[in-house]
Design a protein around this motif. Structure first.
Motif, PDB file in Angstrom:
ATOM      1  N   SER A 114      14.097   2.687   7.559  1.00 44.60           N
ATOM      2  CA  SER A 114      14.794   1.968   6.496  1.00 44.60           C
ATOM      3  C   SER A 114      15.255   2.900   5.381  1.00 44.60           C
ATOM      4  N   GLY A 115      14.787   4.133   5.405  1.00 39.08           N
ATOM      5  CA  GLY A 115      15.116   5.083   4.354  1.00 39.08           C
ATOM      6  C   GLY A 115      14.037   5.196   3.288  1.00 39.08           C
ATOM      7  N   GLU A 116      13.049   4.302   3.333  1.00 37.74           N
ATOM      8  CA  GLU A 116      11.977   4.323   2.335  1.00 37.74           C
ATOM      9  C   GLU A 116      11.083   5.537   2.554  1.00 37.74           C
ATOM     10  N   GLU A 117      10.810   6.256   1.472  1.00 32.34           N
ATOM     11  CA  GLU A 117       9.918   7.404   1.542  1.00 32.34           C
ATOM     12  C   GLU A 117       8.474   6.955   1.315  1.00 32.34           C
ATOM     13  N   ILE A 118       7.561   7.541   2.062  1.00 35.85           N
ATOM     14  CA  ILE A 118       6.160   7.154   2.007  1.00 35.85           C
ATOM     15  C   ILE A 118       5.281   8.399   1.965  1.00 35.85           C
ATOM     16  N   ALA A 119       4.017   8.181   1.596  1.00 35.72           N
ATOM     17  CA  ALA A 119       3.001   9.225   1.680  1.00 35.72           C
ATOM     18  C   ALA A 119       1.908   8.726   2.612  1.00 35.72           C
ATOM     19  N   VAL A 120       1.546   9.535   3.590  1.00 32.15           N
ATOM     20  CA  VAL A 120       0.589   9.130   4.617  1.00 32.15           C
ATOM     21  C   VAL A 120      -0.662   9.990   4.504  1.00 32.15           C
ATOM     22  N   LYS A 121      -1.792   9.350   4.226  1.00 27.67           N
ATOM     23  CA  LYS A 121      -3.072  10.057   4.147  1.00 27.67           C
ATOM     24  C   LYS A 121      -3.750   9.949   5.500  1.00 27.67           C
ATOM     25  N   LYS A 122      -4.072  11.101   6.080  1.00 29.01           N
ATOM     26  CA  LYS A 122      -4.571  11.189   7.454  1.00 29.01           C
ATOM     27  C   LYS A 122      -6.045  11.569   7.432  1.00 29.01           C
ATOM     28  N   LEU A 123      -6.891  10.749   8.032  1.00 34.60           N
ATOM     29  CA  LEU A 123      -8.320  11.038   8.061  1.00 34.60           C
ATOM     30  C   LEU A 123      -8.590  12.251   8.937  1.00 34.60           C
ATOM     31  N   ALA A 124      -9.275  13.246   8.350  1.00 31.44           N
ATOM     32  CA  ALA A 124      -9.656  14.425   9.119  1.00 31.44           C
ATOM     33  C   ALA A 124     -10.691  14.037  10.174  1.00 31.44           C
ATOM     34  N   HIS A 125     -10.554  14.550  11.385  1.00 34.84           N
ATOM     35  CA  HIS A 125     -11.448  14.191  12.488  1.00 34.84           C
ATOM     36  C   HIS A 125     -12.891  14.585  12.205  1.00 34.84           C
ATOM     37  N   THR A 126     -13.083  15.622  11.425  1.00 39.09           N
ATOM     38  CA  THR A 126     -14.431  16.123  11.168  1.00 39.09           C
ATOM     39  C   THR A 126     -15.049  15.546   9.902  1.00 39.09           C
ATOM     40  N   SER A 127     -14.353  14.612   9.241  1.00 38.88           N
ATOM     41  CA  SER A 127     -14.810  14.110   7.952  1.00 38.88           C
ATOM     42  C   SER A 127     -15.606  12.820   8.112  1.00 38.88           C
ATOM     43  N   ASN A 128     -16.945  12.940   8.111  1.00 40.72           N
ATOM     44  CA  ASN A 128     -17.788  11.745   8.125  1.00 40.72           C
ATOM     45  C   ASN A 128     -17.682  10.996   6.805  1.00 40.72           C
ATOM     46  N   GLN A 129     -17.639  11.743   5.701  1.00 37.29           N
ATOM     47  CA  GLN A 129     -17.480  11.108   4.401  1.00 37.29           C
ATOM     48  C   GLN A 129     -16.129  10.414   4.325  1.00 37.29           C
ATOM     49  N   GLY A 130     -15.122  10.992   4.982  1.00 34.51           N
ATOM     50  CA  GLY A 130     -13.791  10.407   4.945  1.00 34.51           C
ATOM     51  C   GLY A 130     -13.729   9.022   5.551  1.00 34.51           C
ATOM     52  N   LYS A 131     -14.563   8.750   6.571  1.00 31.80           N
ATOM     53  CA  LYS A 131     -14.577   7.420   7.177  1.00 31.80           C
ATOM     54  C   LYS A 131     -15.008   6.370   6.155  1.00 31.80           C
ATOM     55  N   LYS A 132     -16.003   6.720   5.350  1.00 27.66           N
ATOM     56  CA  LYS A 132     -16.454   5.797   4.303  1.00 27.66           C
ATOM     57  C   LYS A 132     -15.375   5.636   3.242  1.00 27.66           C
ATOM     58  N   GLU A 133     -14.721   6.754   2.904  1.00 25.60           N
ATOM     59  CA  GLU A 133     -13.678   6.699   1.893  1.00 25.60           C
ATOM     60  C   GLU A 133     -12.479   5.885   2.371  1.00 25.60           C
ATOM     61  N   PHE A 134     -12.167   5.960   3.668  1.00 26.53           N
ATOM     62  CA  PHE A 134     -11.066   5.169   4.230  1.00 26.53           C
ATOM     63  C   PHE A 134     -11.316   3.687   3.999  1.00 26.53           C
ATOM     64  N   VAL A 135     -12.513   3.231   4.364  1.00 25.82           N
ATOM     65  CA  VAL A 135     -12.880   1.825   4.190  1.00 25.82           C
ATOM     66  C   VAL A 135     -12.842   1.451   2.715  1.00 25.82           C
ATOM     67  N   ASN A 136     -13.411   2.326   1.877  1.00 22.08           N
ATOM     68  CA  ASN A 136     -13.493   2.041   0.451  1.00 22.08           C
ATOM     69  C   ASN A 136     -12.113   1.933  -0.176  1.00 22.08           C
ATOM     70  N   GLU A 137     -11.254   2.894   0.150  1.00 19.33           N
ATOM     71  CA  GLU A 137      -9.929   2.916  -0.460  1.00 19.33           C
ATOM     72  C   GLU A 137      -9.076   1.756   0.028  1.00 19.33           C
ATOM     73  N   ALA A 138      -9.169   1.426   1.299  1.00 21.19           N
ATOM     74  CA  ALA A 138      -8.382   0.316   1.841  1.00 21.19           C
ATOM     75  C   ALA A 138      -8.740  -1.001   1.170  1.00 21.19           C
ATOM     76  N   LYS A 139     -10.038  -1.275   1.051  1.00 20.32           N
ATOM     77  CA  LYS A 139     -10.432  -2.577   0.509  1.00 20.32           C
ATOM     78  C   LYS A 139     -10.235  -2.659  -1.001  1.00 20.32           C
ATOM     79  N   LEU A 140     -10.392  -1.527  -1.715  1.00 16.98           N
ATOM     80  CA  LEU A 140     -10.237  -1.576  -3.164  1.00 16.98           C
ATOM     81  C   LEU A 140      -8.772  -1.593  -3.582  1.00 16.98           C
ATOM     82  N   LEU A 141      -7.934  -0.750  -2.962  1.00 16.06           N
ATOM     83  CA  LEU A 141      -6.527  -0.740  -3.336  1.00 16.06           C
ATOM     84  C   LEU A 141      -5.819  -2.018  -2.919  1.00 16.06           C
ATOM     85  N   ALA A 142      -6.370  -2.726  -1.932  1.00 14.23           N
ATOM     86  CA  ALA A 142      -5.792  -4.010  -1.539  1.00 14.23           C
ATOM     87  C   ALA A 142      -5.879  -5.012  -2.670  1.00 14.23           C
ATOM     88  N   ARG A 143      -6.769  -4.782  -3.616  1.00 14.58           N
ATOM     89  CA  ARG A 143      -7.010  -5.731  -4.702  1.00 14.58           C
ATOM     90  C   ARG A 143      -6.182  -5.439  -5.950  1.00 14.58           C
TER      91      ARG A 143
END
Length: 270
Positions: free
Chosen positions: A71-100
């Protein structure tokens, strides 16, 4: 499906799931039915297969890439690092909090992808992060005093929204220059909610694991682990001093007698 229903569907599974497997299963169900979820192939194409030239930065969660949709819209994509165990928790946290949250001074979450990789999709903010402009001599002049004042005011409004006007009180826990993005009109947007916490109504503080960035965390929080909105206010105060002085708090070198920017300010006042 409306945007509000999309956000409610994101939040719902995190209240009902107690472990990683069930969370991922619930996310997969949403991904299969929610038209707002981004297809992985779409994001691969948008970012040119996450090409290094499109990389905007790197955080504890993982790398962030610029992308462009059909569509032409520019976006920023945050990609979870495969080795990041902390990142998995942050993914869940950020998704549910920013949804609000929906506010001019808070970065907007556009959607997400959970399979085969976990990705969060945000609005693209073209002027990058505050630290990249403030602490480099070749870009510092773009931040005149009017813009610096407007940035301070905008971040304050964003924090006030998170603390007082959002559906639930949210404490960011990692306010710093690198987590403040600037759009094409130099409007500041608070970003990176991986460490954020919901603050129960009616409580004076919550006891929690210490999280944040050295040099920006309130001393009483570091020493006792008692978290309140004052922790964000302290961090914001450090950012204000950095904006005024043009100096990083944690690599301060104006005075060899002072360990950091705050120490320098304290001794200067005295």
């Amino acid at each position: 499906m409306t945007k509000s229903n999309f956000f409610r569907n994101i939040i719902k599974p995190f209240h009902s799931s107690s472990n990683k497997e069930s969370q991922e299963e619930d996310l997969g169900k949403i991904a299969a039915h929610d038209q707002k979820v981004f297809n992985f192939e779409t994001l691969v194409f948008a970012t040119r297969n996450f090409h290094p030239d499109n990389k905007l930065g790197q955080g504890g969660f993982g790398p962030v890439f610029k992308g462009k949709l059909d569509s032409g819209e520019e976006i920023a994509v945050k990609k979870l690092a495969h080795t990041s165990n902390q990142g998995k928790k942050e993914f869940v946290n950020e998704a549910k909090l920013l949804a609000r949250v929906q506010h001019r001074n808070v970065v907007s979450l556009l959607g997400y992808c959970v399979s085969p990789e976990k990705l969060l999709v945000y609005e693209y903010v073209p002027n990058e992060s505050l630290d990249k402009l403030l602490f480099k001599s070749r870009t510092r002049d773009t931040l005149d005093w009017k813009r610096r004042y407007d940035i301070i005011s905008g971040v304050a409004k964003g924090l006030q929204y998170l603390h007082e006007d959002a559906h639930d009180c949210i404490i960011h826990r990692d306010i710093k220059a690198s987590n403040i993005l600037l759009d094409e009109n130099w409007v500041p947007k608070i970003a990176d909610f991986g460490m954020a916490k919901l603050y129960p109504e009616g409580q004076t503080h919550v006891n929690t694991r210490i999280a944040g960035t050295n040099g920006y965390m309130a001393p009483e929080y570091v020493m006792h682990g008692n978290l309140s909105i004052k922790a964000d206010v302290y961090s914001f105060g450090v950012v204000v001093l950095e904006l005024i002085s043009g100096q990083k708090n944690y690599t301060f070198d104006l005075d060899p007698e002072c360990q950091n920017l705050l120490d320098w300010v304290r001794t200067s006042i005295v």
